[in-house]
Design an enzyme around this catalytic site. Structure first.
Site, PDB file in Angstrom:
ATOM      1  N   ASP A 202       0.820  -1.208   0.000  1.00  0.00           N
ATOM      2  CA  ASP A 202       0.000   0.000   0.000  1.00  0.00           C
ATOM      3  C   ASP A 202       0.854   1.258   0.000  1.00  0.00           C
ATOM      4  O   ASP A 202       0.335   2.363  -0.145  1.00  0.00           O
ATOM      5  CB  ASP A 202      -0.940   0.009   1.216  1.00  0.00           C
TER       6      ASP A 202
ATOM      7  N   ASP B 269       1.592 -10.947   8.373  1.00  0.00           N
ATOM      8  CA  ASP B 269       2.006  -9.553   8.491  1.00  0.00           C
ATOM      9  C   ASP B 269       3.433  -9.484   7.992  1.00  0.00           C
ATOM     10  O   ASP B 269       4.182 -10.460   8.067  1.00  0.00           O
ATOM     11  CB  ASP B 269       1.948  -9.104   9.961  1.00  0.00           C
TER      12      ASP B 269
ATOM     13  N   ASP C  85       6.009  -8.416   9.113  1.00  0.00           N
ATOM     14  CA  ASP C  85       7.113  -8.670  10.042  1.00  0.00           C
ATOM     15  C   ASP C  85       6.994 -10.037  10.711  1.00  0.00           C
ATOM     16  O   ASP C  85       7.652 -10.305  11.694  1.00  0.00           O
ATOM     17  CB  ASP C  85       7.183  -7.572  11.098  1.00  0.00           C
TER      18      ASP C  85
ATOM     19  N   ASP D   9      -9.840  -9.170  11.271  1.00  0.00           N
ATOM     20  CA  ASP D   9      -9.546 -10.589  11.411  1.00  0.00           C
ATOM     21  C   ASP D   9     -10.614 -11.322  12.224  1.00  0.00           C
ATOM     22  O   ASP D   9     -11.202 -12.298  11.765  1.00  0.00           O
ATOM     23  CB  ASP D   9      -8.152 -10.780  12.026  1.00  0.00           C
TER      24      ASP D   9
END
Lengths: 777, 726
Positions: free
Chosen positions: B192, B239, B241, B336
Site C-alpha cells: 500500500d 504480516d 514482520d 480478522d
C-alpha cells in the site's frame, strides 16, 4: 415509662455531641398493643367517692426509677433539657407521704449562677437543685419530700436541666452542660388504703389495673378440691386478669376453703356453701358477686359462681370475654355460646401477620402531641410485640419500612437516625442534607441571591424511605448469642436521632445565627412493619420462646391446642404454678385462654393431640419423670455436629452428664412422646415450694431462659441443655432444604461436595465428548 | 502423603468408573442429573449462613481447592476447581445482590451500584473464561499425504504499508523458502506504500508485487484487492514482520484435507523480541507475556467450541469460503476477528494449531503497544455493536459465548478503573459501598476471589502468572476505556492506527504522557492510604472496614505502581533483535584456517558465535561463516564486529541469494520457536505476588521521584521559554 431521652447515651462518649434524640419505645410487653379486644374497658378514671382512711393501716414501699421504666440513667444535655418518668397510684390507695431520693451527677462546666436542675411533679416544681463547680462530676445525692396532695392517679416526674457553661456566647448544640439522674434513684411511698363500695361497675378495678406500680398478687380460692373444669375456669380468669396487668407480671396463690387475711381474692364457688361472715346470694346460674373481705375491710372478694363446675367455667369465659353489663354487687352472666375462633399467631398483643402494619396504628405515637414543650417535638413511641417462631427465609429478618422526615439544614450534615432493638444496634441511617454544596459557598451564594433577590430556602423538610431489618438473631437470640447480647428483656426498639457536630465547627460562631436550629426528625405514620411474608418455623425445644412468648401454647391465643397436665393429686403449689404460668401467657397474648384443657397424669392419653404443659412436684412427680426419663433432654451430648457458631466449640466437649431430674427444680422442653408433631413443656420440682421460683423465673429476672432444659438453682437460671432436635411449623420445601443445610453446617458441606462432584463429572464427561467429536471431524 | 495420593487416585478411578456407567447413554438420565446438579448449586449459593458458618465453609472450600490444585488429575481436577470456584463466586454474588445493596444515601447507592456492576462484569468474564478454557482442544498437526500431486495451491499474501524493506525482506525470503511444491506456491507482496524498491526486490527474488489505486480499508482492503486477483485454493496471510518457518504450510494445511468444512487454520503469533512489559519490567522469558495466554490457552480453548479466531497473520484460509463472505471483513478495525465470526455464521469450521510456525517483532514501546491494544479493543467493541455474536444466525451457543467473551474482555477498562478507585469511596468520601459489615464482606468476597484466582492459576499455568493480569490490564485500562465506550456509542468514532514495528529507544525515559493517568491514580490511592491511616489512628470509622479498605488500596498502589513503570522505557539500542540459538557453524579466516563454532544467537544481519576453542580474531576482519542445517550449508561473508570469547559477526552487502540462504539457515528453521514456546515457569501464585510486589514497591519511590523531577524540569523549561520570548 421513659417518654423521651434527650441526649446521647447510645453513643460512645467520644461522640457525645448531639442535641436531640427521638425515641419510639416499642414495648413488647404488657401494655397491650390493641385495646379493642373483647375485654371490659379498663379505665384510668377511678371514682373515689368514699374517702374513709384508716391511718393505722399504712403501707409503705420503695420503687427505683429503673423499676418505673428508666432502663438507663436519665441524661440531660443542653441548655434546656428535660426527661420524664411516669408513676401511677393504685386505685385503692391514697398517698400519705412520699420522698424522692435523687442520685445525680453534673458537668463541672456548669456555671452555678446560671444553671440548675429542676424537679417537677405533674407540672408543679417540687425541688430546685443548685449546682456548683466544685461538685462537678461527683456522685451526689439529695432527698426531696413531696407534698402528698400533688399526687393524682397518674403522675409524671419531670427532670429539667437549665445548663449554661458561658455567660455570653454559647453553642446551643454543645454537650458541655449535662447532668445525669441515676436510675437507681428511688421513690418511697407511704400510702393509706381506700374504702371502696362493693360495686362491679368499675370491674376489674380494684382487682387489677394496668396502672399499678407493683406486681399483681391475686389469691384464688377454691371452696373444695377443684375438678378439672373448675381449674379450667380458674385458668381462664388468671390469664384474663394477667392480661390486664402492667408488665411487672402477676402471681396467683391458691388456697382451698380459706380466704386471705388481707387484700383481694377471687373465689370460685359452685355450691351454696358459704364462708363465715359472708352472705352469698343464691346461685341461679353463672354469676359474679363482690363483697368486702371480712378479714380486711379494704380488701375485696370476687365470687365467681355457678351451680356446677360447668357453669363456673361459663361464668369465667363470660367474664373474660367481656361485653357483659356488670353493675351493683352481683351480676348474672350470660353464657357465651359461640367462642370466637382464633387463628394461629393472631393474639391481640402480637403484630398482625396479615400484611404491613402501620406504626401509627399500633398503640403509641409516632408524632408528638402538639402541646408538648419545644424540646419534645421529636418524641414518638410505638408498642409492638413480635409473635414467636417467625422465620425469615431470606435470612434478613423482619422488615420495618421507615418513612421519615427531617429538616434540611444545609450546614449540618452529620446527623443519623439509629435504630436499635433490645439495645442492639440494627441500623444507622445517615440523614444527608440537600444543597450541601450551597453551604460550602454559602457566603458567595447568599450574597448573590440577596443581590438578585432570590429567596434561599434551605430549611425545607426532607422525606425519605428506608427499610431496616430486625435480624432474627436479635429477635430470638440463640443460646450461643446469649453471651453477646446484654440480655435486654425489655424488647424495646428505638429510633434515635443523633446529630453530630461537624468536626470543622470546633469553635461555635455566635455571630452566625444560621447554626442555631436543632435538627428534628419524625417517623411518619405510614411507616410500616411487615411480617406477612414470613414463615412460622422454629427450632425446638425452645424455652426462650416459651418464656418470652408462651410458645408453643400461645400459638392459638385461646389455648385451644393446649392441655395442662397436673398430678393425680396435685398440691396447692401445682395449682398456683398452673395459674401463674397461664397468667403470664395471657399477659403476653392479651387474650384469655378460654379453651384451655386441664387433665391429670392418669388421663394424659386423652390430650395427646395437644401441646402439653406438665406440672409436677414432690413425690407425685416421680412416676411421670420415670416414664418420660428418656425424652427429657437432661444432658447435652447431642449427635456430632459442627458448631453453628465458633463460640460453640466449647460446647462440643462440654457435656453435662449428671443432671438428676429427680432431685432438681427445672423446666424442660421436648417433643411429645405421645404425638411427634406436638411439644411438651415440663415444670418439675422435688420441692413443691420451689415451684414459685419457676413462675418468678419466667419474667427474666433470674437470667434468660433458653435451650431445652434449665435448672433453677439459688435464684439463678442455669442452662443444662440446649439440645434442639426437632422443629415446629413448616416451610416450603426449598426453604426447608436451605434451612436444614444452614442449621447443620456439616450437612451443607456434604451437600455442596456432592453437588460439586456431580457437576464436575457431568462437565468433564460432556467436555470430553465435545473434544472427541471435534478431533474426529 | 502416600496414602493421600493413593486415595486421590482411588477417587480418580472411581470417577472414571462413574463416567463409564451405562447411565450416561440415556439422555433423560443425564438431563435429570444435570437438573439436579443445577438445583443443588442453586441451593448451595442461596442458603444463608451465619458469619462463622460461612467462614468455616469458605476455609474448607479454599482448603479443598488447594489440595486439588496439587493432585495429578489433569483436566478433571481443573473442572472440579472450576465448579468450586463457581460455587464460591455465585454464592458471593447472590449474597452481594441480596444482602449488601441496601444503600443509605444517593452517593452510597451510586458508588455502590457502580461497584456491583463492575463485579457483575468481572463475574461474567470469569464464567465465560471458564467456558473458554475448561478443556483446551490441543489438536495435533495432521501430516500431508506423501503424494504431492494432491497438494493444493497456496497464495501467500504479505500486506505492507510503511515498514522498512529490511523488515519485509526477511519475511518474503522466508515465505519463498517454505517447503511446498514450487508450482503450487505463490508469494504476493501487497504494498500500500507503492514503493519502487519493494517492486524491484520482489522481482529479484521471485515474489509477485501487487498494489492498488487507493488505500481504502487499510489492511483489509489491501487483502481484498489482492484476493480479487489471485486464484489459489488457499490463502496464507502474514504480516510483513511475521517470518514463517519452512514447515509452516506442511503443518497447517493437513487439517484442511481432513475436514472439508474447515475454512481457517490459525497458528500462534510468536515474538522473538520483548514487548514493552517484558522490556521495561525486565521479565522477558521469565513471566509469560500478555499474548501468551491468548495463544497458549484461550485460542486452544476456543477451538473446542469451534470458535478460534483469525488473528490477521500466521494463518491459512480457504479462498472459496472467504470469497463467499465477501472477503476479509471491512466493517470494523479488527477485520480478522470479524472475518472469523462471519465464517462461523456460514457454518464453516475454524481451527487453531498451537505450534508456533512464524515469529515476529513485538511492539517495542508502550505507546505503540497501547495504540495496538486500543485498535483491538475498539474493533471488538465495533463488532459487538454491528454484528453482535450473541444475536444473529448460524452460531452455536458456545460459539456465541466464546466470541462474546472475546469482546467483553476488552470492556475491562471501566470496571478495572472502578476496582482501582473503589476503596477511595470509603477512605476519602466515607461512602459505604457495601451495606454490610466488613467482616461479612470478607467472609464472602475472600473465598470468591481466592478460589477464582487459584483456579485460574491452575488453568493458565505456564501461560499467565497470577497477578500479572492485574498489571497488564491496569496499564491499559485507561486507554482502552474511552475508545471502547465511543465505539459502543457509535462504531464509526475513532480512527485506525497502523502499528509499525522495528525501532530503537536511544535513551531511557519515562513516557509521561502515557503515565499521567496512572500517576494520578497512584496519587489518589496514596492519599486514600494516608487518609485511611489517619482515620485508623484517630479511631474515626469502623476499624475492620478501614483495614479492609487499606489492604485493598495497598494492593491497588502496588499494581498501579508496577503498571506505571511500564511507561519507563528502557534503552533498546539494537534495532535488529537477536534470537538465541545454538547452531553448528564454522568460521573460515582469510588465512584459510577454520574454526568450529556454535552460534549463540542470530539476527537478520548478524550472528553471535562461540568458538569451541579459544581464538583471537581482530575486530573488522573479513571472514567467511558457514552455517549448517542437516547436510545443507550456507557460506556467507561477514565482518567481525566483536572479538573475544563470543564473536560478533555482521553481514553487510549480502547478495539476495546469500540473504535467502541466511534466512533459510536461521529464521526458517522449523524448530526455531517450538522450543521457546510456553516455556515460562509454571505459575506459583505466591511467587508471582512477590514479583509484582517487588516491582510495585521498589519502583514506587523512583517513579515518584522521577515524576516530581520531570514535572519540575518541564515547568522550568516552560518558564525559560517564556523568559526567552520576553
Amino acid at each position: 415509662m421513659v417518654k423521651k431521652i434527650t441526649g446521647s447515651q447510645k453513643l460512645p462518649p467520644r461522640k457525645r455531641i448531639p442535641a436531640l434524640a427521638l425515641v419510639i419505645a416499642m414495648l413488647c410487653s404488657t401494655l397491650s398493643a390493641n385495646v379493642s379486644l373483647a375485654s371490659p374497658a379498663v379505665s384510668g378514671k377511678t371514682t373515689k367517692e368514699v374517702v374513709i382512711t384508716a391511718p393505722d393501716q399504712g403501707n409503705s414501699y420503695t420503687l427505683s426509677l429503673n423499676r418505673l421504666g428508666a432502663a438507663n440513667a436519665l441524661n440531660l444535655v443542653g441548655q434546656d433539657s428535660r426527661n420524664f418518668i411516669d408513676f401511677n397510684v393504685r386505685s385503692n390507695e391514697v398517698i400519705s407521704k412520699a420522698t424522692l431520693k435523687i442520685l445525680y451527677k453534673y458537668s463541672p462546666d456548669l456555671l452555678s449562677e446560671l444553671s440548675q436542675i429542676n424537679v417537677y411533679l405533674n407540672g408543679e416544681s417540687i425541688s430546685t437543685i443548685e449546682v456548683s463547680k466544685e461538685n462537678g462530676n461527683k456522685d451526689l445525692e439529695t432527698t426531696i419530700a413531696i407534698p402528698s396532695e400533688l399526687f393524682s392517679d397518674r403522675n409524671q416526674f419531670t427532670f429539667q436541666l437549665i445548663g449554661h457553661y458561658a455567660s455570653d456566647c454559647e453553642d446551643p448544640k454543645s454537650t458541655k452542660p449535662w447532668a445525669k439522674i441515676s436510675n437507681k434513684s428511688t421513690l418511697t411511698i407511704h400510702s393509706l388504703p381506700l374504702l371502696i363500695p362493693n360495686d362491679l361497675t368499675n370491674f376489674p378495678i380494684p382487682f387489677v389495673s394496668k396502672y399499678d406500680s407493683q406486681k399483681l398478687t391475686l389469691p384464688f380460692v377454691f371452696m373444695a378440691k377443684p375438678n378439672n373444669s373448675t381449674l379450667e375456669a380458674a385458668g381462664i380468669l388468671s390469664s384474663w386478669f394477667a392480661s390486664n396487668t402492667n408488665q411487672l407480671g402477676s402471681q396467683f396463690p391458691v388456697t382451698i376453703n380459706s380466704i386471705p387475711n388481707s387484700g383481694n381474692a377471687v373465689i370460685f364457688s359452685n355450691s351454696p356453701q358459704s364462708l363465715p361472715g359472708i352472705n352469698l346470694p343464691s346461685i341461679t346460674g353463672p354469676m359474679v358477686f363482690i363483697t368486702s373481705n371480712p378479714k380486711d375491710q379494704y380488701g375485696k372478694l370476687l365470687f365467681v359462681m355457678g351451680r356446677d363446675s360447668a357453669e363456673l367455667k361459663q361464668a369465667s369465659i363470660a367474664l373474660a370475654l367481656g361485653a357483659q353489663n356488670l353493675a351493683g354487687q352481683s351480676s348474672a352472666l350470660i353464657p357465651v355460646t359461640n367462642l370466637p375462633i382464633r387463628k394461629s399467631y393472631d393474639a391481640p398483643n402480637w403484630l398482625s401477620s396479615n400484611g404491613p402494619v402501620q406504626l401509627s396504628k399500633l398503640n403509641g405515637t409516632t408524632k408528638p402531641p402538639a402541646d408538648q414543650p419545644e424540646s419534645e417535638k421529636s418524641t414518638a413511641s410505638s408498642n409492638i410485640q413480635i409473635p414467636p417462631a417467625l422465620y425469615s427465609t431470606n435470612g434478613k429478618g423482619i422488615p420495618i419500612h421507615l418513612d421519615y422526615s427531617y429538616q434540611n439544614q444545609a450546614d449540618n450534615n452529620n446527623s443519623v437516625l439509629s435504630v436499635t432493638y433490645k439495645s442492639q444496634p440494627i441500623k444507622t441511617i445517615p440523614l444527608p442534607m440537600q444543597g450541601e454544596w450551597i453551604s460550602k459557598f454559602s457566603g458567595l451564594i447568599k450574597y448573590l441571591a440577596q443581590t438578585i433577590g432570590i429567596p434561599l430556602e434551605t430549611n425545607s423538610l426532607i422525606t425519605k424511605k428506608s427499610t431496616v431489618f430486625i435480624p432474627q438473631a436479635i429477635i430470638y437470640p440463640s443460646p450461643a448469642e446469649k453471651s453477646i447480647l446484654n440480655n435486654d428483656q425489655t424488647n424495646v426498639a428505638t429510633f434515635v436521632l443523633t446529630e453530630f457536630a461537624q468536626s470543622s465547627r470546633n469553635q461555635y460562631d455566635c455571630s452566625s445565627p444560621s447554626n442555631q436550629g436543632n435538627i428534628e426528625a419524625t417517623i411518619n405514620p405510614n411507616s410500616t412493619i411487615d411480617i406477612s411474608g414470613m414463615q412460622h418455623f422454629i427450632r425446638m425445644p425452645n424455652l426462650a420462646a416459651f418464656s418470652n412468648s408462651g410458645f408453643p401454647f400461645s400459638r392459638l391465643a385461646d389455648l385451644s391446642q393446649t392441655a395442662v397436665v397436673l398430678p393425680d393429686s396435685p398440691n396447692l403449689y401445682d395449682y398456683s404454678t398452673y395459674l401463674s404460668v397461664f397468667g403470664r401467657i395471657g399477659r403476653l397474648t392479651g387474650y384469655p385462654g378460654t379453651s384451655i384443657t386441664v387433665t391429670s397424669i392418669g388421663q394424659i392419653d386423652s390430650v395427646k393431640d395437644k401441646d402439653i404443659l406438665v406440672i409436677t412436684s414432690g413425690s407425685e412427680s416421680q412416676s411421670l419423670l420415670k416414664q418420660w426419663e428418656s425424652n427429657i433432654p437432661s444432658n447435652n451430648s447431642s449427635i456430632f455436629k459442627i458448631p453453628n457458631n465458633l463460640k460453640d466449640i466449647g460446647s462440643w466437649f462440654n457435656t453435662h452428664t449428671n443432671f438428676d431430674i429427680y432431685q432438681n427444680t427445672f423446666i424442660a422442653g421436648f417433643k411429645s412422646p405421645l404425638e411427634s408433631s406436638r411439644s411438651v413443656v415440663l415444670i418439675s420440682s422435688i420441692n413443691p415450694e420451689k415451684l414459685i421460683d419457676i413462675t418468678a423465673s419466667l419474667d427474666g429476672s433470674m437470667g434468660s431462659m433458653m435451650g431445652s432444659l434449665v435448672r433453677l438453682n439459688e435464684g439463678q437460671i442455669e442452662l443444662v441443655s440446649d439440645q434442639q432436635n426437632y422443629h415446629s411449623g413448616s416451610l416450603p420445601w426449598t426453604n426447608y432444604l436451605s434451612w436444614l443445610l444452614s442449621e447443620y453446617l456439616s450437612l451443607f458441606i456434604l451437600f455442596s461436595v456432592i453437588a460439586a462432584l456431580i457437576l464436575s463429572l457431568l462437565m468433564y464427561a460432556a467436555l470430553k465428548a465435545v473434544r472427541r467429536k471435534r478431533l474426529q471431524s | 502423603m502416600n496414602n493421600f495420593v493413593n486415595s486421590s487416585s482411588i477417587l480418580k478411578r472411581l470417577g472414571n468408573h462413574v463416567l463409564e456407567l451405562r447411565l450416561w447413554k440415556y439422555r433423560i438420565a443425564t438431563y435429570s442429573i444435570a437438573l439436579f446438579g443445577a438445583f443443588a448449586i442453586y441451593i448451595v449459593i442461596s442458603t444463608p449462613l451465619t458469619l462463622s458458618e460461612q467462614a468455616v465453609f469458605a476455609i474448607l472450600a479454599f482448603g479443598i481447592a488447594l489440595v486439588i490444585r496439587t493432585l495429578p488429575w489433569g483436566q478433571a481436577g481443573i473442572i472440579l476447581m472450576i465448579v468450586i470456584s463457581l460455587m464460591m463466586s455465585l454464592r458471593y454474588m447472590y449474597w452481594r445482590l441480596t444482602s449488601s445493596v441496601d444503600f443509605d444515601t444517593a452517593l452510597d447507592a451510586f458508588l455502590g451500584w457502580g461497584l456491583v456492576l463492575a463485579e457483575i462484569y468481572a463475574l461474567i468474564v470469569l464464567i465465560l473464561g471458564y467456558v473458554q478454557t475448561a478443556m483446551p482442544l490441543k489438536r495435533n498437526a495432521v501430516m500431508m499425504p506423501t503424494d504431492q500431486t494432491h497438494w493444493p495451491t497456496v497464495d501467500v499474501l504479505i500486506p505492507t504499508y510503511n515498514e522498512d524493506l529490511d523488515v519485509v525482506r526477511l519475511t518474503i525470503l522466508a515465505a519463498l523458502s517454505m517447503d511446498w511444491p514450487a508450482d503450487k506456491l505463490r508469494i504476493y507482496l501487497l504494498d500500500d506504500g507503492r514503493r519502487e524498491e519493494f517492486r524491484e526486490f520482489c522481482h529479484e527474488v521471485g515474489a509477485i508485487y501487487l498494489t492498488r489505486e487507493n488505500n481504502h480499508h487499510n489492511k483489509a482492503g489491501n487483502l481484498n484487492a489482492a484476493l480479487s486477483q489471485i486464484n489459489g485454493e488457499y490463502v496464507a496471510i502474514f504480516d510483513c514482520d511475521h517470518i514463517p518457518t519452512r514447515s509452516f504450510l506442511q503443518l497447517s494445511m493437513g487439517w484442511f484435507l481432513k475436514d472439508p468444512k474447515l475454512a481457517m487454520v490459525q497458528t500462534p503469533h510468536f515474538f522473538f523480541s520483548p514487548d514493552p512489559f517484558e522490556k521495561n519490567l525486565d521479565t522477558y522469558r521469565i513471566v509469560p507475556n500478555e499474548g501468551e495466554l491468548f495463544y497458549g490457552l484461550v485460542q486452544d480453548g476456543n477451538d473446542l467450541w469451534n470458535a478460534s479466531f483469525f488473528c490477521g497473520s500466521c494463518a491459512v484460509l480457504k479462498r472459496e469460503p472467504l470469497m463467499e463472505i465477501g472477503g476479509i471483513a471491512i466493517e470494523t478495525v479488527t477485520e480478522d476477528a470479524h472475518t472469523a465470526l462471519k465464517l462461523s455464521r456460514k457454518g464453516y469450521n475454524l481451527a487453531y494449531l498451537a505450534v508456533p510456525q512464524a515469529a515476529g517483532l513485538a511492539t517495542e514501546s508502550l505507546s505503540r503497544h497501547v495504540v495496538q491494544r486500543i485498535r483491538w479493543a475498539r474493533g471488538m467493541a465495533q463488532i459487538f455493536r454491528v454484528d453482535n455474536p450473541l444475536l444473529g444466525r448460524g452460531l452455536t451457543i458456545w460459539q456465541r459465548l466464546c466470541y462474546a467473551n472475546a469482546m467483553l474482555h476488552f470492556f475491562y477498562g471501566l470496571p478495572r478503573l472502578v476496582f482501582l478507585t473503589a476503596p477511595l469511596a470509603y477512605l476519602l468520601m466515607g461512602a459505604e459501598v457495601f451495606s454490610s459489615t466488613a467482616i461479612m464482606v470478607v467472609a464472602y468476597a475472600l473465598p470468591h476471589i481466592a478460589v477464582a484466582s487459584m483456579t485460574n492459576s491452575k488453568i493458565q499455568g505456564r501461560f499467565r502468572h497470577s497477578f500479572w493480569s492485574e498489571v497488564y490490564e491496569t496499564a491499559l485500562a485507561w486507554y482502552i476505556f474511552l475508545p471502547v465506550t465511543l465505539a459502543m456509542i457509535n462504531p464509526k468514532f475513532g480512527a485506525f492506527n497502523a502499528t509499525s514495528k522495528g525501532g530503537i529507544v536511544e535513551k531511557e525515559y519515562v513516557d509521561w504522557k502515557l503515565a499521567r493517568p496512572y500517576i494520578l491514580l497512584l496519587a489518589l490511592n496514596l492519599v486514600g492510604f494516608l487518609a485511611g491511616l489517619i482515620k485508623l489512628a484517630t479511631d474515626d470509622g469502623s476499624t475492620s472496614t478501614l483495614i479492609i479498605n487499606l489492604v485493598w488500596v495497598t494492593f491497588n498502589i502496588i499494581v498501579i505502581s508496577a503498571s506505571a513503570n511500564v511507561a519507563k522505557e528502557t534503552r533498546q539500542l539494537r534495532s535488529t533483535p537477536r534470537v538465541n540459538a545454538s547452531l553448528p557453524a564454522t568460521i573460515l579466516l582469510a588465512n584459510g584456517k577454520t574454526i568450529v563454532c556454535e552460534t549463540s544467537d542470530f539476527s537478520r544481519n548478524g550472528l553471535g558465535l562461540k568458538p569451541l576453542s579459544a581464538v583471537e580474531i581482530p575486530v573488522g576482519e573479513q571472514i567467511w561463516v558457514s552455517i549448517f542445517r542437516g547436510d545443507k550449508e550456507a557460506v556467507l561473508p561477514g565482518t567481525v564486529s566483536k572479538g573475544g570469547k563470543s564473536i560478533g559477526v555482521l553481514f553487510e552487502n549480502l547478495s539476495v541469494e546469500q540473504q535467502r540462504e541466511l534466512t533459510q539457515m536461521t529464521f526458517c528453521r522449523a524448530d526455531n520457536w517450538v522450543n521457546a514456546w510456553g516455556q515460562a515457569a509454571k505459575d506459583a501464585p505466591l511467587r508471582s505476588l512477590r514479583e509484582v510486589l517487588t516491582y510495585g514497591v521498589f519502583n514506587l519511590a523512583p517513579l515518584l521521584r522521577d515524576a516530581i523531577r520531570d514535572t519540575y524540569l518541564a515547568i522550568r523549561a516552560r518558564s525559560n521559554r517564556i523568559k526567552l520570548k520576553a
